[in-house]
Design an enzyme around this catalytic site. Structure first.
Site, PDB file in Angstrom:
ATOM      1  N   ASP A 252      -0.117  -3.401  -8.813  1.00  0.00           N
ATOM      2  CA  ASP A 252      -0.940  -2.452  -8.050  1.00  0.00           C
ATOM      3  C   ASP A 252      -1.081  -2.902  -6.595  1.00  0.00           C
ATOM      4  OD1 ASP A 252      -2.890  -4.545  -8.268  1.00  0.00           O
ATOM      5  OD2 ASP A 252      -3.428  -3.754 -10.236  1.00  0.00           O
TER       6      ASP A 252
ATOM      7  N   ASP B  48      13.989   9.852  -0.051  1.00  0.00           N
ATOM      8  CA  ASP B  48      14.639   9.794  -1.356  1.00  0.00           C
ATOM      9  C   ASP B  48      15.585  10.985  -1.571  1.00  0.00           C
ATOM     10  OD1 ASP B  48      14.499   8.531  -4.184  1.00  0.00           O
ATOM     11  OD2 ASP B  48      14.205  10.671  -4.553  1.00  0.00           O
TER      12      ASP B  48
ATOM     13  N   ASP C 198      -4.153  -4.575 -16.256  1.00  0.00           N
ATOM     14  CA  ASP C 198      -3.698  -3.451 -17.104  1.00  0.00           C
ATOM     15  C   ASP C 198      -2.188  -3.503 -17.359  1.00  0.00           C
ATOM     16  OD1 ASP C 198      -2.658  -2.681 -14.696  1.00  0.00           O
ATOM     17  OD2 ASP C 198      -3.621  -0.719 -14.624  1.00  0.00           O
TER      18      ASP C 198
ATOM     19  N   HIS D  42      15.999  -0.989  -6.460  1.00  0.00           N
ATOM     20  CA  HIS D  42      15.367  -0.713  -7.761  1.00  0.00           C
ATOM     21  C   HIS D  42      16.248   0.142  -8.682  1.00  0.00           C
ATOM     22  CE1 HIS D  42      14.840   2.718  -5.270  1.00  0.00           C
ATOM     23  NE2 HIS D  42      14.517   3.439  -6.326  1.00  0.00           N
ATOM     24  N   ASP D  43      17.370   0.637  -8.180  1.00  0.00           N
ATOM     25  CA  ASP D  43      18.256   1.451  -9.014  1.00  0.00           C
ATOM     26  C   ASP D  43      19.423   0.629  -9.547  1.00  0.00           C
ATOM     27  OD1 ASP D  43      16.776   3.768  -8.728  1.00  0.00           O
ATOM     28  OD2 ASP D  43      17.789   4.340  -6.880  1.00  0.00           O
TER      29      ASP D  43
ATOM     30  N   ASP E 269       8.084   5.446   1.049  1.00  0.00           N
ATOM     31  CA  ASP E 269       9.104   6.222   0.334  1.00  0.00           C
ATOM     32  C   ASP E 269       8.650   7.687   0.322  1.00  0.00           C
ATOM     33  OD1 ASP E 269      11.273   6.762  -1.451  1.00  0.00           O
ATOM     34  OD2 ASP E 269      11.004   4.793  -2.341  1.00  0.00           O
TER      35      ASP E 269
ATOM     36  N   ASN F 119      -5.587  -6.186 -11.925  1.00  0.00           N
ATOM     37  CA  ASN F 119      -6.693  -5.823 -12.819  1.00  0.00           C
ATOM     38  C   ASN F 119      -6.361  -5.926 -14.305  1.00  0.00           C
ATOM     39  OD1 ASN F 119      -4.989  -3.707 -13.042  1.00  0.00           O
ATOM     40  ND2 ASN F 119      -6.429  -2.102 -12.467  1.00  0.00           N
TER      41      ASN F 119
ATOM     42  N   ASP G  35      -0.149  -7.706 -10.665  1.00  0.00           N
ATOM     43  CA  ASP G  35      -1.191  -6.881 -11.276  1.00  0.00           C
ATOM     44  C   ASP G  35      -2.550  -7.532 -11.053  1.00  0.00           C
ATOM     45  OD1 ASP G  35      -2.812  -5.381 -12.919  1.00  0.00           O
ATOM     46  OD2 ASP G  35      -2.014  -6.237 -14.786  1.00  0.00           O
TER      47      ASP G  35
ATOM     48  N   GLU H 286      18.238   8.139   1.865  1.00  0.00           N
ATOM     49  CA  GLU H 286      18.997   7.579   0.751  1.00  0.00           C
ATOM     50  C   GLU H 286      20.282   8.391   0.631  1.00  0.00           C
ATOM     51  OE1 GLU H 286      18.582   6.613  -3.962  1.00  0.00           O
ATOM     52  OE2 GLU H 286      17.902   8.515  -3.203  1.00  0.00           O
TER      53      GLU H 286
HETATM   54  C1  NOJ Z   1      16.611   7.900  -6.090  1.00  0.00           C
HETATM   55  C2  NOJ Z   1      15.649   6.811  -6.409  1.00  0.00           C
HETATM   56  O1  NOJ Z   1      16.052   5.635  -5.784  1.00  0.00           O
HETATM   57  C3  NOJ Z   1      15.598   6.690  -7.899  1.00  0.00           C
HETATM   58  O2  NOJ Z   1      14.876   5.574  -8.316  1.00  0.00           O
HETATM   59  C4  NOJ Z   1      15.018   7.957  -8.451  1.00  0.00           C
HETATM   60  O3  NOJ Z   1      15.057   7.895  -9.861  1.00  0.00           O
HETATM   61  C5  NOJ Z   1      15.790   9.176  -7.974  1.00  0.00           C
HETATM   62  N1  NOJ Z   1      16.100   9.141  -6.565  1.00  0.00           N
HETATM   63  C6  NOJ Z   1      15.001  10.424  -8.217  1.00  0.00           C
HETATM   64  O4  NOJ Z   1      13.926  10.483  -7.335  1.00  0.00           O
END
Ligand code: NOJ
Length: 579
Positions: free
Chosen positions: A58, A229, A54, A350-351, A127, A52, A50, A283
């Site tokens: 970023d 995605d 907040d 990230h999932d 993405d 700035n 980050d 994905e």
């Molecule tokens: C897959 C992404 O990796 C995930 O993070 C997102 O929540 C869903 N698609 C919906 O876009």
């Protein structure tokens, strides 16, 4: 005479083998692509740095860390969505595809970031989230305003006078319902994800042209790749027939690979991908190997790289996983893609919760060795490796106890749904504590200062307490750190094409403790040995008798008694082998 025929036979065999090697070499050479040789570092921009104060990471924050990224040796960066968004799903709900999210900065910041990456020889992967938009996108605002609005057909609507549409399951809805009634036009709209993520109607050619225009906009700016995605879901049977009971248990079979998906991908290839030096990875890869091939084999002219979920999901069980299951999955995919097509190699994104907490061992005793072992694995397989930010320093799960600590819509709405279904909430919370996406989204741990050097403000998601021990600054100065091991491993891969293109051969398949395989290319051979347990484990393989040198090791020695190797807990080594 007999001897003469023997010699002739041997010579024929040798010639045959040489010819075979030559053919293999030609095949590999003609199939070489820069994106196959890439090592992709995935950054969750909200949590990286980050600039700035907040509390939200970023683009300028990433710019400040460009030299760090370069120092890793990675060759490409994938950023999770950075477009304008109300952030219902942290940027996966886009309200303008040609603008940058205010919290993340400006288009100028983006241009500077891209330039900074390119100056350092690092490619950029964007993405692209076009299965759905945000309900705050102008298209949706128009679309919901009246039944005869020109944008009506940009989304999937079902007029209420036809009765309730057939059930569709939603990933993030608190009731699990993907149809949402909208009183403005007395109709239901479809949202496979959250209510604020209405699905775009890809069957409408105008929608597809909008998407290509978005992709061209970013390609013209110079991005090098696209991560699409939820893309396998875009094409839908718009009659929305009834689906069998419990179809959601096999969701990709019912939502994936819709009737016109290939047609649309070919169109996208013709209109966008073929015009730039870019690659695209979708994905999800359908539900079979054949589906995956149909998406990415070069002659299909659709996508370039498959990204399947079979292996990453194996680590999501609280009770642990069997190594044989992991081997089976990776081996199955490698075998299927050995000659045609290309896959991604990853165990985290990230999932998911943190990789060392799921696949390794995040206890103080074994965290470092097991993290090094996992990085050795990911970076020594065939396919393009993806490393999620923080895994290069072995960041771990944070473990939230109360639902009020969670920020992720999947966790919050999943909780509401479980509650309304009267599920065992203790069990639900135990599972969430282990698998939640928030575990993997805590801020990057740069140093020992307040908030780990991520922000001077209040971080949007708490920083893990363990940043006092696990942080970049401490590891940069320690030659034996996870970070320095990661850098060595990256270099090893970059210096040895055999780790990129070489044939993979699984050894001692049924061994539940050690994952052993060789990689071979052009007469060069490497042996990879990975102990996935917290105790010593031995393995005897022929290749171990021919070890020439140890190229990387997460311990200082290797016990090898004439081919019988005893590996320490989570020990991982790569050795070069006499062929
Ligand atoms: C897959 C992404 O990796 C995930 O993070 C997102 O929540 C869903 N698609 C919906 O876009």
């Amino acid at each position: 005479m007999k001897t003469y025929f023997k010699i002739l036979f041997v010579m024929t065999v040798i010639a045959g083998c040489t010819q075979q090697v030559k053919l293999e070499k030609e095949l590999v050479n003609s199939n070489k692509r820069w994106w196959k040789e890439s090592i992709i570092y995935q950054i969750y921009p909200r949590s990286f740095n980050d600039s700035n104060g907040d509390g939200v990471g970023d683009l300028r924050g990433i710019i400040q860390k460009l030299d760090y990224i370069k120092s890793l040796g990675v060759t490409a960066v994938w950023l999770n969505p950075i477009y304008a968004s109300p952030n219902d799903d942290n940027g996966y709900d886009i309200s303008n595809y040609k603008e940058i999210m205010t919290e993340f900065g400006t288009m100028q910041d983006f241009d500077e970031l891209l330039k900074g990456l390119h100056e350092r020889g690092i490619k950029f992967v964007m993405d692209v989230v076009v299965n759905h938009s945000s309900d705050e996108h102008e298209w949706f605002k128009q679309s919901r305003s009246s039944r005869d609005n020109p944008y009506r057909n940009y989304y999937h609507w079902w007029p209420a006078e036809k009765g309730k549409p057939n059930y569709r399951w939603s990933f993030f809805d608190e009731k699990g319902e993907a149809w949402k009634y909208d009183s403005i036009t007395n109709s239901y709209y479809l949202h496979y994800f959250a209510q604020k993520q209405p699905d775009l109607n890809w069957e409408n050619p105008k929608v597809r042209q909008e998407v290509y225009s978005i992709m061209k906009f970013w390609a013209e700016k110079g991005v090098d790749g696209f991560r699409l995605d939820a893309f396998q879901y875009v094409s839908k049977d718009t009659t929305f027939p009834k689906l069998p009971k419990n179809f959601e248990k096999d969701i990709n079979k019912y939502y994936g690979m819709g009737p016109n998906l290939h047609k649309y991908l070919r169109e996208m290839y013709d209109e966008v991908l073929s015009k730039y030096d870019v690659f695209a990875v979708s994905e999800g890869a359908g539900s079979t190997l054949e589906d995956a091939h149909s998406l990415v084999d070069e002659d299909r002219k659709e996508l370039q790289m498959a990204y399947h979920f079979e292996s990453v999901g194996i680590g999501n069980k609280l009770e642990g996983y069997k190594l044989s299951e992991l081997k089976k999955s990776f081996t199955k995919w490698d075998t299927s893609f050995a000659e045609k097509g290309w896959i991604s190699i990853f165990l985290n994104n990230h999932d998911n919760a943190r990789v060392v907490s799921r696949f390794g061992n995040d206890s103080p005793e074994f965290r470092e060795v097991s993290a090094k072992m996992i990085n050795t694995f990911i970076l020594s397989m065939r396919g393009t490796p993806y490393i999620y930010y923080g895994d290069e320093i072995s960041m771990t799960n944070i473990h939230f106890d109360s639902i009020s600590q969670y920020k992720d819509i999947a966790a919050i709405n999943g909780y509401k749904k479980a509650l309304s279904e009267k599920k065992d909430m203790d069990a639900f919370m135990r599972d969430l504590n282990f698998t939640s996406r928030d575990n993997g989204r805590t801020p990057m741990q740069w140093d020992t200062s307040t908030n780990a050097g991520f922000t001077t403000g209040t971080p949007w998601l708490p920083v893990n307490e363990n940043h006092k021990e696990i942080n970049v600054a401490a590891q940069e100065n320690n030659p034996n750190s996870v970070l320095n091991h990661f850098k060595k491993m990256v270099k090893l891969r970059k210096d040895n094409e055999v780790l990129v293109y070489g044939a993979y051969k699984l050894l001692d398949e049924n061994n539940e403790e050690v994952y052993a395989y060789t990689r071979t290319l052009d007469g060069k051979k490497m042996l990879v040995l990975l102990n996935f347990t917290n105790h010593e484990s031995s393995i005897s393989v022929n290749a171990a008798k021919k070890i020439e040198s140890i190229l990387i090791n997460n311990y200082s020695d290797l016990i090898n008694k004439n081919g019988k190797i005893t590996l320490k807990p989570y020990q991982s080594v790569i050795c070069s082998i006499k062929n």
